[in-house]
Design a protein around this motif. Structure first.
Motif, short mmCIF file in Angstrom:
data_model
loop_
_atom_site.label_atom_id
_atom_site.label_comp_id
_atom_site.label_asym_id
_atom_site.label_seq_id
_atom_site.Cartn_x
_atom_site.Cartn_y
_atom_site.Cartn_z
N ALA A 1 0.83 -1.21 0.00
CA ALA A 1 0.00 0.00 0.00
C ALA A 1 0.87 1.26 0.00
N ALA A 2 1.97 1.22 0.73
CA ALA A 2 2.87 2.37 0.78
C ALA A 2 3.49 2.64 -0.60
N VAL A 3 3.87 1.58 -1.31
CA VAL A 3 4.46 1.75 -2.65
C VAL A 3 3.43 2.38 -3.58
N ILE A 4 2.20 1.92 -3.52
CA ILE A 4 1.14 2.48 -4.37
C ILE A 4 0.91 3.95 -4.03
N ALA A 5 0.80 4.25 -2.75
CA ALA A 5 0.59 5.64 -2.32
C ALA A 5 1.76 6.53 -2.75
N GLN A 6 2.97 6.02 -2.62
CA GLN A 6 4.16 6.78 -3.02
C GLN A 6 4.11 7.10 -4.51
N GLN A 7 3.78 6.10 -5.31
CA GLN A 7 3.76 6.31 -6.77
C GLN A 7 2.68 7.31 -7.17
N VAL A 8 1.51 7.21 -6.54
CA VAL A 8 0.43 8.16 -6.85
C VAL A 8 0.85 9.57 -6.43
N ALA A 9 1.35 9.72 -5.22
CA ALA A 9 1.76 11.03 -4.73
C ALA A 9 2.86 11.62 -5.61
N ASN A 10 3.84 10.81 -5.97
CA ASN A 10 4.94 11.32 -6.79
C ASN A 10 4.51 11.65 -8.22
N SER A 11 3.47 10.99 -8.70
CA SER A 11 3.00 11.31 -10.05
C SER A 11 2.31 12.68 -10.10
N PHE A 12 1.87 13.18 -8.94
CA PHE A 12 1.21 14.49 -8.89
C PHE A 12 2.08 15.58 -8.28
N ARG A 13 3.34 15.28 -8.01
CA ARG A 13 4.20 16.28 -7.39
C ARG A 13 4.55 17.36 -8.41
N PRO A 14 4.80 18.56 -7.93
CA PRO A 14 5.19 19.64 -8.84
C PRO A 14 6.51 19.32 -9.53
N PRO A 15 6.68 19.78 -10.76
CA PRO A 15 7.94 19.54 -11.47
C PRO A 15 9.13 20.10 -10.67
N LYS A 16 10.24 19.47 -10.83
CA LYS A 16 11.50 19.89 -10.21
C LYS A 16 11.49 19.80 -8.69
N THR A 17 10.55 19.04 -8.11
CA THR A 17 10.58 18.80 -6.67
C THR A 17 11.07 17.39 -6.43
N LYS A 18 11.64 17.19 -5.28
CA LYS A 18 12.20 15.89 -4.92
C LYS A 18 11.07 14.88 -4.69
N PRO A 19 11.17 13.68 -5.23
CA PRO A 19 10.14 12.65 -4.99
C PRO A 19 10.07 12.28 -3.50
#
Length: 88
Positions: free
Chosen positions: A38-56
């Motif tokens: 579940a954490a991996v899925i949440a991480q991938q979803v959150a990182n796919s919506f992060r602002p450009p040029k921000t750290k994952p």
């Protein structure tokens, strides 16, 4: 195994020791690592919506902290007891 059978086979002391172990190290069993899935899925979803040029966001940001005594943002600095509920 029914609870009655468990209580015949395992002492209260042993149950308390297993509970303490699980509280520190997390769930025991094959399905226990679903928290990581579940954490991996949440991480991938959150990182796919992060602002450009921000750290994952790292995976650790999404993993449960089994040994945490105080959870930020949980009520008014309520302590969290072993079953996850707030202490009175």
């Amino acid at each position: 195994m029914p609870v009655a059978e468990l209580l015949k086979r395992v002492s209260a002391l042993e149950l308390a020791e297993w509970r303490a172990f699980e509280e520190i190290y997390g769930p025991i069993g094959v399905e226990a690592r679903l928290d990581r899935t579940a954490a991996v899925i949440a991480q991938q979803v959150a990182n796919s919506f992060r602002p450009p040029k921000t750290k994952p966001a790292p995976l650790s940001d999404f993993m449960p902290r089994w040994d945490a005594r105080l959870v930020e943002g949980y009520g008014e600095d309520e302590e969290v007891d072993a079953d996850g509920g707030g202490a009175a």
